[in-house]
Motif scaffolding. Structure first.
Motif, PDB file in Angstrom:
ATOM      1  N   THR A   1       5.962   9.754   8.556  1.00 50.26           N
ATOM      2  CA  THR A   1       5.040   9.720   7.427  1.00 50.26           C
ATOM      3  C   THR A   1       3.668  10.198   7.905  1.00 50.26           C
ATOM      4  O   THR A   1       3.206   9.775   8.953  1.00 50.26           O
ATOM      5  N   THR A   2       3.053  11.079   7.135  1.00 52.10           N
ATOM      6  CA  THR A   2       1.691  11.535   7.413  1.00 52.10           C
ATOM      7  C   THR A   2       0.787  10.991   6.322  1.00 52.10           C
ATOM      8  O   THR A   2       1.120  11.072   5.144  1.00 52.10           O
ATOM      9  N   ILE A   3      -0.344  10.451   6.733  1.00 52.77           N
ATOM     10  CA  ILE A   3      -1.311   9.899   5.781  1.00 52.77           C
ATOM     11  C   ILE A   3      -2.634  10.624   5.956  1.00 52.77           C
ATOM     12  O   ILE A   3      -3.153  10.705   7.075  1.00 52.77           O
ATOM     13  N   ILE A   4      -3.156  11.156   4.862  1.00 44.55           N
ATOM     14  CA  ILE A   4      -4.482  11.782   4.877  1.00 44.55           C
ATOM     15  C   ILE A   4      -5.371  10.973   3.946  1.00 44.55           C
ATOM     16  O   ILE A   4      -5.165  10.966   2.737  1.00 44.55           O
TER      17      ILE A   4
ATOM     18  N   LEU B   1      -2.429  18.478  -1.184  1.00 43.11           N
ATOM     19  CA  LEU B   1      -2.569  18.019   0.198  1.00 43.11           C
ATOM     20  C   LEU B   1      -1.320  17.292   0.677  1.00 43.11           C
ATOM     21  O   LEU B   1      -0.911  17.439   1.827  1.00 43.11           O
ATOM     22  N   ALA B   2      -0.704  16.526  -0.203  1.00 41.57           N
ATOM     23  CA  ALA B   2       0.525  15.832   0.168  1.00 41.57           C
ATOM     24  C   ALA B   2       1.624  16.843   0.506  1.00 41.57           C
ATOM     25  O   ALA B   2       2.363  16.665   1.473  1.00 41.57           O
ATOM     26  N   ALA B   3       1.730  17.921  -0.276  1.00 40.52           N
ATOM     27  CA  ALA B   3       2.730  18.954  -0.004  1.00 40.52           C
ATOM     28  C   ALA B   3       2.449  19.644   1.325  1.00 40.52           C
ATOM     29  O   ALA B   3       3.363  19.916   2.109  1.00 40.52           O
ATOM     30  N   MET B   4       1.188  19.937   1.594  1.00 47.30           N
ATOM     31  CA  MET B   4       0.820  20.564   2.863  1.00 47.30           C
ATOM     32  C   MET B   4       1.136  19.646   4.033  1.00 47.30           C
ATOM     33  O   MET B   4       1.653  20.087   5.062  1.00 47.30           O
ATOM     34  N   ALA B   5       0.838  18.368   3.882  1.00 50.53           N
ATOM     35  CA  ALA B   5       1.106  17.409   4.949  1.00 50.53           C
ATOM     36  C   ALA B   5       2.603  17.237   5.158  1.00 50.53           C
ATOM     37  O   ALA B   5       3.087  17.161   6.294  1.00 50.53           O
ATOM     38  N   ALA B   6       3.364  17.201   4.077  1.00 51.00           N
ATOM     39  CA  ALA B   6       4.822  17.051   4.193  1.00 51.00           C
ATOM     40  C   ALA B   6       5.436  18.243   4.912  1.00 51.00           C
ATOM     41  O   ALA B   6       6.404  18.088   5.661  1.00 51.00           O
TER      42      ALA B   6
ATOM     43  N   ALA C   1       4.573  12.069   2.825  1.00 52.01           N
ATOM     44  CA  ALA C   1       3.173  12.421   3.025  1.00 52.01           C
ATOM     45  C   ALA C   1       2.356  11.762   1.930  1.00 52.01           C
ATOM     46  O   ALA C   1       2.730  11.798   0.763  1.00 52.01           O
ATOM     47  N   ILE C   2       1.266  11.164   2.327  1.00 56.88           N
ATOM     48  CA  ILE C   2       0.377  10.469   1.401  1.00 56.88           C
ATOM     49  C   ILE C   2      -0.990  11.125   1.510  1.00 56.88           C
ATOM     50  O   ILE C   2      -1.535  11.272   2.611  1.00 56.88           O
ATOM     51  N   ALA C   3      -1.530  11.524   0.373  1.00 59.96           N
ATOM     52  CA  ALA C   3      -2.816  12.221   0.365  1.00 59.96           C
ATOM     53  C   ALA C   3      -3.504  11.984  -0.974  1.00 59.96           C
ATOM     54  O   ALA C   3      -2.871  11.526  -1.926  1.00 59.96           O
TER      55      ALA C   3
ATOM     56  N   ASP D   1       0.855  -1.177   0.000  1.00 57.78           N
ATOM     57  CA  ASP D   1       0.000   0.000   0.000  1.00 57.78           C
ATOM     58  C   ASP D   1       0.903   1.244   0.000  1.00 57.78           C
ATOM     59  O   ASP D   1       2.125   1.130   0.158  1.00 57.78           O
ATOM     60  N   PRO D   2       0.339   2.445  -0.207  1.00 57.48           N
ATOM     61  CA  PRO D   2       1.176   3.650  -0.229  1.00 57.48           C
ATOM     62  C   PRO D   2       2.003   3.833   1.044  1.00 57.48           C
ATOM     63  O   PRO D   2       3.150   4.268   0.983  1.00 57.48           O
ATOM     64  N   GLU D   3       1.440   3.489   2.186  1.00 53.97           N
ATOM     65  CA  GLU D   3       2.192   3.604   3.438  1.00 53.97           C
ATOM     66  C   GLU D   3       3.406   2.668   3.438  1.00 53.97           C
ATOM     67  O   GLU D   3       4.503   3.035   3.877  1.00 53.97           O
ATOM     68  N   GLY D   4       3.237   1.462   2.906  1.00 48.80           N
ATOM     69  CA  GLY D   4       4.344   0.520   2.804  1.00 48.80           C
ATOM     70  C   GLY D   4       5.414   1.004   1.849  1.00 48.80           C
ATOM     71  O   GLY D   4       6.616   0.820   2.090  1.00 48.80           O
ATOM     72  N   LEU D   5       4.996   1.650   0.741  1.00 55.56           N
ATOM     73  CA  LEU D   5       5.964   2.218  -0.198  1.00 55.56           C
ATOM     74  C   LEU D   5       6.725   3.381   0.435  1.00 55.56           C
ATOM     75  O   LEU D   5       7.927   3.530   0.228  1.00 55.56           O
ATOM     76  N   ALA D   6       6.025   4.193   1.229  1.00 57.05           N
ATOM     77  CA  ALA D   6       6.696   5.296   1.929  1.00 57.05           C
ATOM     78  C   ALA D   6       7.747   4.743   2.886  1.00 57.05           C
ATOM     79  O   ALA D   6       8.870   5.270   2.952  1.00 57.05           O
TER      80      ALA D   6
END
Length: 107
Positions: free
Chosen positions: A79-82, A66-71, A59-61, A36-41
């Motif tokens: 890692t931040t996941i939205i 949104l990914a840039a804002m979370a990062a 950051a995953i969004a 999943d994206p979290e695993g890839l991160a």
């Protein structure tokens, strides 16, 4: 799609402080790596630490903005996941000014 801006070589004569930014769309990699994206991160963070000794922020969004804002608010080594269903809840406590990534020397 992978972009890196700016390469440290291009700015080394101007400033010793360089923040490399990498934006990677991993949607095609999810199936290939069976993660999943979290695993890839986690995989990307592990590779950059092992190969280069650099802690990274992931950051995953649902979209690039949104990914840039979370990062921008995620500390190095994290890692931040939205999730799509959580976008409004994640954005609500942030003012318009604080939601924008701040970069030293950029107005």
């Amino acid at each position: 799609m992978v972009q890196a801006v700016p390469p440290p070589v291009l700015v080394a004569d101007v400033t010793p402080v360089v923040q490399a930014v990498l934006v990677a769309d991993v949607s095609g990699s999810v199936r290939y790596f069976d993660r999943d994206p979290e695993g890839l991160a986690a995989l990307l963070r592990l590779h950059t630490m092992a190969l280069h000794g650099v802690e990274t922020t992931c950051a995953i969004a649902p979209n690039r903005m949104l990914a840039a804002m979370a990062a921008a608010v995620t500390p190095p080594g994290a890692t931040t996941i939205i999730e799509a269903r959580d976008v409004q809840e994640w954005l609500r406590p942030r003012s318009r000014r604080s939601a924008l990534p701040s970069r030293p020397g950029v107005l």
